[in-house]
Enzyme design. Structure first.
Site, PDB file in Angstrom:
ATOM      1  N   GLU A 266      33.725  10.675  11.861  1.00  0.00           N
ATOM      2  CA  GLU A 266      35.048  11.242  11.567  1.00  0.00           C
ATOM      3  C   GLU A 266      36.117  10.361  12.204  1.00  0.00           C
ATOM      4  O   GLU A 266      36.666  10.704  13.244  1.00  0.00           O
ATOM      5  CB  GLU A 266      35.152  12.655  12.145  1.00  0.00           C
ATOM      6  CG  GLU A 266      34.131  13.610  11.567  1.00  0.00           C
ATOM      7  CD  GLU A 266      34.085  14.940  12.289  1.00  0.00           C
ATOM      8  OE1 GLU A 266      33.625  15.900  11.668  1.00  0.00           O
ATOM      9  OE2 GLU A 266      34.497  15.016  13.460  1.00  0.00           O
ATOM     10  N   GLY A 268      39.675   8.629  12.636  1.00  0.00           N
ATOM     11  CA  GLY A 268      41.074   8.864  12.317  1.00  0.00           C
ATOM     12  C   GLY A 268      41.916   7.665  12.727  1.00  0.00           C
ATOM     13  O   GLY A 268      42.278   6.808  11.923  1.00  0.00           O
ATOM     14  N   CYS A 334      67.451  14.120  24.651  1.00  0.00           N
ATOM     15  CA  CYS A 334      67.828  14.607  25.972  1.00  0.00           C
ATOM     16  C   CYS A 334      66.610  15.056  26.776  1.00  0.00           C
ATOM     17  O   CYS A 334      66.456  16.241  27.091  1.00  0.00           O
ATOM     18  CB  CYS A 334      68.828  15.745  25.838  1.00  0.00           C
ATOM     19  SG  CYS A 334      70.274  15.207  24.933  1.00  0.00           S
ATOM     20  N   GLU A 335      65.729  14.134  27.056  1.00  0.00           N
ATOM     21  CA  GLU A 335      64.539  14.362  27.884  1.00  0.00           C
ATOM     22  C   GLU A 335      64.244  13.042  28.596  1.00  0.00           C
ATOM     23  O   GLU A 335      64.260  11.987  27.948  1.00  0.00           O
ATOM     24  CB  GLU A 335      63.303  14.702  27.019  1.00  0.00           C
ATOM     25  CG  GLU A 335      63.379  15.958  26.210  1.00  0.00           C
ATOM     26  CD  GLU A 335      63.245  17.237  27.023  1.00  0.00           C
ATOM     27  OE1 GLU A 335      62.740  17.173  28.168  1.00  0.00           O
ATOM     28  OE2 GLU A 335      63.663  18.288  26.509  1.00  0.00           O
TER      29      GLU A 335
HETATM   30  C1  LIG Z   1      40.766  14.232  16.187  1.00  0.00           C
HETATM   31  C2  LIG Z   1      39.390  14.351  15.717  1.00  0.00           C
HETATM   32  C3  LIG Z   1      38.780  13.260  15.091  1.00  0.00           C
HETATM   33  C4  LIG Z   1      39.443  11.915  14.924  1.00  0.00           C
HETATM   34  O1  LIG Z   1      39.560  11.250  16.136  1.00  0.00           O
HETATM   35  P1  LIG Z   1      40.105   9.734  16.213  1.00  0.00           P
HETATM   36  O2  LIG Z   1      40.136   9.450  17.651  1.00  0.00           O
HETATM   37  O3  LIG Z   1      41.453   9.742  15.592  1.00  0.00           O
HETATM   38  O4  LIG Z   1      39.130   8.883  15.469  1.00  0.00           O
HETATM   39  C5  LIG Z   1      37.494  13.435  14.638  1.00  0.00           C
HETATM   40  N1  LIG Z   1      36.833  14.609  14.770  1.00  0.00           N
HETATM   41  C6  LIG Z   1      37.411  15.676  15.373  1.00  0.00           C
HETATM   42  C7  LIG Z   1      36.644  16.936  15.475  1.00  0.00           C
HETATM   43  C8  LIG Z   1      38.691  15.582  15.856  1.00  0.00           C
HETATM   44  O5  LIG Z   1      39.242  16.627  16.466  1.00  0.00           O
END
Ligand SMILES: *Cc1c(COP(=O)(O)O)cnc(C)c1O
Length: 385
Positions: A266, A268, A334-335
């Site tokens: 998975e 991202g 404003c932080e």
């Molecule tokens: C956020 C997340 C990802 C992706 O993570 P990256 O670091 O962006 O590759 C994959 N699986 C789960 C369950 C997540 O919460």
């Protein structure tokens, strides 16, 4: 210093700040991942939460990737943008009934479940619809991701996942839930992991848990090792693509899959971070007593990572070729935490110069807010600008 190449002449016409996506780099990244995973029992589910811009999603879906979603709306967005529901995994510690029903109605691939009560609720909702829900148990492997504490998710004292000692109880729940089909185990230890030994540790854990299930007489066709592969934020021009070769080879080497098993990922950040930049303009140069501030028109409302977890982004003045001088780069919000970098070297800057904040394609646009009544940043794409 090498700088990124940007279409400055086109940028000059545009209101800043905005996100700019290098679609060619995105495609090169997707090709690199495909090369390492094709002809193997490997499946990549892109984690939508990193970036759910429809143009980006359509490109990723066109490569045949699956999707990893963490809300009902992400499931709907993924399907709208061309992802096949049969390749959608749904994770999250707090799935509501409404969201579970979205997953059931769309016959998604798998619910990654994080607690016993969640299994009971999914079972009940599936029963009402006369469906069988496929689930993978998200197990907390107690592996240290060696990354920032806000993005570490696999240690015991963490809200994510089922602890190992609760597995016997969990299996009992699964066995007494006729509308649940257990297909696999799922892990996700954290994000921006650059020390790959954390993934080796994970493999050891996955294998031992897989063997435990086997002893219990449970066959698991799906092993899901989550995401987390990091990118090089320091040197986006030298290392524009994450080291997918080492990453996938590692799992191939350390996780000898059984005949009937597929390995799911998975990813991202590593897919989308490098292709995105936040483009802003210098508003003022403020000379302090000991240092100079470069005040830009982008703030933490446009890119919150530095303020939220002290994240580093490489920054370039793409309008100036003058000598390098140190600046603190700050936003207009404003932080006090609205700061992008302290004492970094930039070409001498003046009001109106274009400033690129690099590697902002992941957890950038998806986290924008309207704090201070700010406008949301627009997004532009190299293909169509
Ligand atoms: C956020 C997340 C990802 C992706 O993570 P990256 O670091 O962006 O590759 C994959 N699986 C789960 C369950 C997540 O919460």
């Amino acid at each position: 210093m090498i700088k990124g190449k940007f279409p400055n002449d086109k940028f000059e016409q545009l209101e800043t700040p905005f996100y700019y996506y290098d679609m060619e780099l995105l495609r090169k990244t997707l090709i690199a991942i495909t090369k390492e995973t094709e002809n193997k029992p490997f499946h990549v589910h892109y984690a939508l939460k990193a970036n759910f811009n429809p143009i980006i999603l359509k490109e990723i879906a066109s490569f045949g990737f699956g999707a990893d979603c963490v809300s009902g709306n992400e499931i709907l967005r993924a399907i709208e943008c061309g992802f096949d529901p049969s390749k959608i995994a749904f994770a999250g510690v707090g799935k509501t009934d409404k969201e579970i029903n979205i997953g059931l109605d769309n016959n998604i691939f798998c619910f990654n479940v994080e607690s016993i009560p969640e299994i009971e609720v999914i079972n009940k909702l599936a029963e009402k619809k006369g469906k069988i829900a496929s689930v993978a148990l998200r197990i907390n492997p107690n592996v240290d991701a060696r990354t920032h504490k806000y993005i570490t998710t696999g240690l015991y004292e963490n809200k994510f996942g089922i602890n190992e000692q609760d597995l016997p109880k969990t299996i009992q729940t699964v066995k007494s839930s006729p509308n649940i089909k257990l297909i696999g185990i799922h892990f996700h230890i954290g994000s921006q992991i650059t020390d790959l030994t954390s993934f080796e540790d994970l493999c050891v854990k996955v294998k031992s848990i897989r063997n435990w299930f086997k002893q219990e007489g449970i066959d698991l066709p799906v092993l899901n090792v989550g995401g987390g592969l990091g990118i090089n934020y320091q040197h986006p021009n030298h290392f524009p693509i994450a080291d997918f070769e080492s990453y996938f080879r590692l799992f191939e080497k350390y996780l000898d899959l059984w005949e009937n098993q597929t390995l799911h990922f998975e990813l991202g950040r590593s897919v989308v971070a490098p292709c995105g930049s936040l483009i802003s303009r210098a508003v003022f140069i403020k000379e302090g007593i000991k240092k100079n501030f470069l005040i830009i028109d982008a703030g933490m409302t446009d890119l919150i990572r530095p303020a939220l977890y002290q994240a580093f982004h490489h920054i370039e003045n793409i309008s100036s070729d003058e000598e390098y001088t140190p600046y603190d780069v700050v936003g207009p919000i404003c932080e006090s935490s609205d700061m992008f970098a302290e004492q970094i070297m930039l070409n001498r800057s003046k009001r109106g110069d274009l400033i690129a904040i690099r590697s902002a394609g992941a957890y950038g646009e998806t986290m924008v807010s309207r704090y201070n009544c700010r406008d949301l940043p627009a997004s532009y794409f190299s293909d169509t600008l």
